[in-house]
Design a protein around this motif. Structure first.
Motif, short mmCIF file in Angstrom:
data_model
loop_
_atom_site.label_atom_id
_atom_site.label_comp_id
_atom_site.label_asym_id
_atom_site.label_seq_id
_atom_site.Cartn_x
_atom_site.Cartn_y
_atom_site.Cartn_z
N PHE A 47 59.80 25.90 13.14
CA PHE A 47 59.63 27.31 13.46
C PHE A 47 58.32 27.75 12.81
N THR A 48 57.35 28.15 13.62
CA THR A 48 56.07 28.54 13.06
C THR A 48 56.16 29.90 12.38
N ALA A 49 55.45 30.06 11.30
CA ALA A 49 55.47 31.30 10.53
C ALA A 49 54.27 32.16 10.93
N GLY A 75 62.59 23.36 10.10
CA GLY A 75 61.40 23.41 9.27
C GLY A 75 60.65 24.68 9.57
N VAL A 76 59.85 25.13 8.60
CA VAL A 76 59.03 26.32 8.83
C VAL A 76 57.70 26.14 8.11
N GLY A 77 56.61 26.35 8.85
CA GLY A 77 55.29 26.26 8.24
C GLY A 77 54.87 24.87 7.83
N SER A 78 55.57 23.85 8.30
CA SER A 78 55.28 22.48 7.89
C SER A 78 54.12 21.88 8.67
N VAL A 79 53.99 22.24 9.94
CA VAL A 79 52.94 21.69 10.79
C VAL A 79 51.72 22.59 10.67
N THR A 80 50.66 22.05 10.10
CA THR A 80 49.45 22.85 9.89
C THR A 80 48.28 22.37 10.74
#
Length: 84
Positions: A47-49, A75-80
């Protein structure tokens, strides 16, 4: 404490073969998307923040997943970036 270990998350990623990435500030729509991914076989979602109050929406999704979607990894904010 995290619900899943890093190794468990990595295994779910490998087994699923993809990581659905999503954001919407509407909690009910977000639950529907999460459920659709789950019904389709995905057992994780990032889930993007990105938006206002994203952390509140994410918190509600985690509660929903724990109650209704056994084994769903959130997950949240893990993929940058693309490499992540």
């Amino acid at each position: 404490m995290a619900q899943f270990t890093r190794l468990e998350v990595a295994q779910v990623m490998k087994d699923t073969g993809m990581v659905p990435l999503f954001f919407n500030n509407d909690i009910e729509l977000s639950k529907k998307v999460l459920k659709a991914c789950y019904d389709g076989g995905a057992r994780l979602m990032e889930f993007t923040a990105r938006g206002d109050f994203a952390h509140e929406v994410f918190g509600e999704l985690v509660k929903y997943a724990i109650k209704e979607l056994p084994g769903m990894v959130m997950g949240v904010g893990s993929v940058t970036d693309a490499a992540a």
